[in-house]
Scaffold this motif. Sequence first.
Motif, PDB file in Angstrom:
ATOM      1  N   LEU A 145     -23.962 -35.150  -7.755  1.00 23.11           N
ATOM      2  CA  LEU A 145     -24.602 -34.029  -8.443  1.00 23.11           C
ATOM      3  C   LEU A 145     -23.838 -33.653  -9.700  1.00 23.11           C
ATOM      4  N   LEU A 146     -22.516 -33.601  -9.581  1.00 26.74           N
ATOM      5  CA  LEU A 146     -21.704 -33.232 -10.740  1.00 26.74           C
ATOM      6  C   LEU A 146     -21.800 -34.290 -11.827  1.00 26.74           C
ATOM      7  N   VAL A 147     -21.755 -35.562 -11.439  1.00 28.24           N
ATOM      8  CA  VAL A 147     -21.835 -36.643 -12.427  1.00 28.24           C
ATOM      9  C   VAL A 147     -23.173 -36.608 -13.153  1.00 28.24           C
ATOM     10  N   ASP A 148     -24.258 -36.461 -12.395  1.00 29.25           N
ATOM     11  CA  ASP A 148     -25.591 -36.413 -13.017  1.00 29.25           C
ATOM     12  C   ASP A 148     -25.719 -35.213 -13.950  1.00 29.25           C
ATOM     13  N   ALA A 149     -25.221 -34.048 -13.482  1.00 28.42           N
ATOM     14  CA  ALA A 149     -25.333 -32.843 -14.301  1.00 28.42           C
ATOM     15  C   ALA A 149     -24.519 -32.970 -15.584  1.00 28.42           C
ATOM     16  N   LEU A 150     -23.314 -33.515 -15.491  1.00 25.07           N
ATOM     17  CA  LEU A 150     -22.485 -33.696 -16.688  1.00 25.07           C
ATOM     18  C   LEU A 150     -23.172 -34.620 -17.686  1.00 25.07           C
ATOM     19  N   ARG A 151     -23.791 -35.673 -17.182  1.00 24.79           N
ATOM     20  CA  ARG A 151     -24.487 -36.616 -18.071  1.00 24.79           C
ATOM     21  C   ARG A 151     -25.646 -35.911 -18.792  1.00 24.79           C
ATOM     22  N   GLU A 152     -26.352 -35.054 -18.077  1.00 25.99           N
ATOM     23  CA  GLU A 152     -27.530 -34.417 -18.668  1.00 25.99           C
ATOM     24  C   GLU A 152     -27.171 -33.288 -19.625  1.00 25.99           C
ATOM     25  N   VAL A 153     -26.057 -32.605 -19.396  1.00 26.81           N
ATOM     26  CA  VAL A 153     -25.743 -31.457 -20.259  1.00 26.81           C
ATOM     27  C   VAL A 153     -24.948 -31.869 -21.491  1.00 26.81           C
TER      28      VAL A 153
END
Length: 468
Positions: free
Chosen positions: A109-117
């Motif tokens: 979740l953190l990896v995906d969120a960092l990529r998107e933001v």
Amino acid sequence: MLPDPAGARPAYRHLAQAISTLILDGRISLHTRLPAERELATALNTSRPTITAAYDLLRQSGYAHSRKGAGTWTALPEDRAPTRVARFLQPGDSAIDLARAAFGLPEHLLVDALREVAPHLTEHAHTPGYHPYGLPELRATIAERFTRRGLATVPEQILVTSGAQHAFTLVIGLLSAPGDRVMVESPSYPNVLDAIRRARLRPVSVPVTDTGWDVEIIESTLRQVVPQLAYLIPDFHNPTGLLMPAHERVRVLRAAQRTGTWLVIDETMAELALDVPAPPPFACHAAPGGAGQVITIGSMSKTYWGGLRIGWLRAPSRLVTELAGQRIATDLGGSVLDQLLARNLLAREADVLPSRLEQIREQRTALTAALAGHIPQWTWRLPPGGLSLWVDMGEPIASALAERALAYGVRIEGGAFFAADPGLFEQRLRIPYTKPSDTLREAVHRMAATLIDGLPAASADRRPHWVA
């Protein structure tokens, strides 16, 4: 440990130990003047030499110092940190940490969120980055969530903070002054109780029992005491997990409106509904005009990750402006990256929260089964939500168990840690079910071994009988 000089009777040591424990636990603030020897001797119906000897022990061990003509003042030895701070500074070891009811964030979740933001962060890079009200897009997201839950809200009513604790500290800093009364539940969230004491406010407690809130006591306390503020956790209360019924919320709101008391409602646990539907915001139950006295605080710490340090409050827009002004004195705003991450995770709520709640249910089942199998003499009521059991051990051994259990590899808080008044809940233990099921089973096995091997008769010595 405090020294026990030759010739000192146990009464000296017991009194000094009780005072030093309160200092470490934050229930007596540092740099606070202790009662005069004669005054305390009279209150305890004991001799003045007994008090003198206890104060001598405190001074020798670094828990007090005296200035000629100015009395005896609390202090802290150079090698000690307050209990409420020390529990967050424990080095990594093999102990199972049940002192904190909190989750980690799944890595993907953190990896995906960092990529998107990341692209959105670059859009903010050319700005100063100061947002004392909070990032506008995050304020809009939080306002929309309140509206979706049944409480119409606009972004101007939202202040983004560094957690719910930060929100509460801002509120008491603006709306109260030293000596003001604050109504609190007992038991309650210990960090809020500590913040109230450190602000030199006077907590007035109302009980939360196994059957819930006694609304008649709340109404009479509001009527007779007329507190400036009242802090309540009606949604899966920490530590009991109880949920306040809707009709009781209406009565509390009406009583607070009659006395002009500000209600600070902590919704940190509101989304952790395990066996019942998630409740609507408390302020939804207010009569027309009554919601203006309600300040709702929330956080992502329990549902997502405490490491984000993202919380918020909802209040009348004028009050939000005043609170933002109060904030600027110490904090110009939170991390833009953390707020962008928070907005991204909140947008995924429908995908993230159901699986997290199912995980919590499974872990709760594992904990209760392990307790029933290994320590059947302990009892509890299964909470409809939240993150912990409020266990009744049947005897006042919580402090002794918590101290001894660390040697068996379990870090846990006794019930007294959550008490608004000293000396309460020594028969209670808060056991979170935020660890994996196997870890919870092992923790219970270790606590059972602690009981089998016996506990020192220390808990009674730790209770400070003179602070009433």
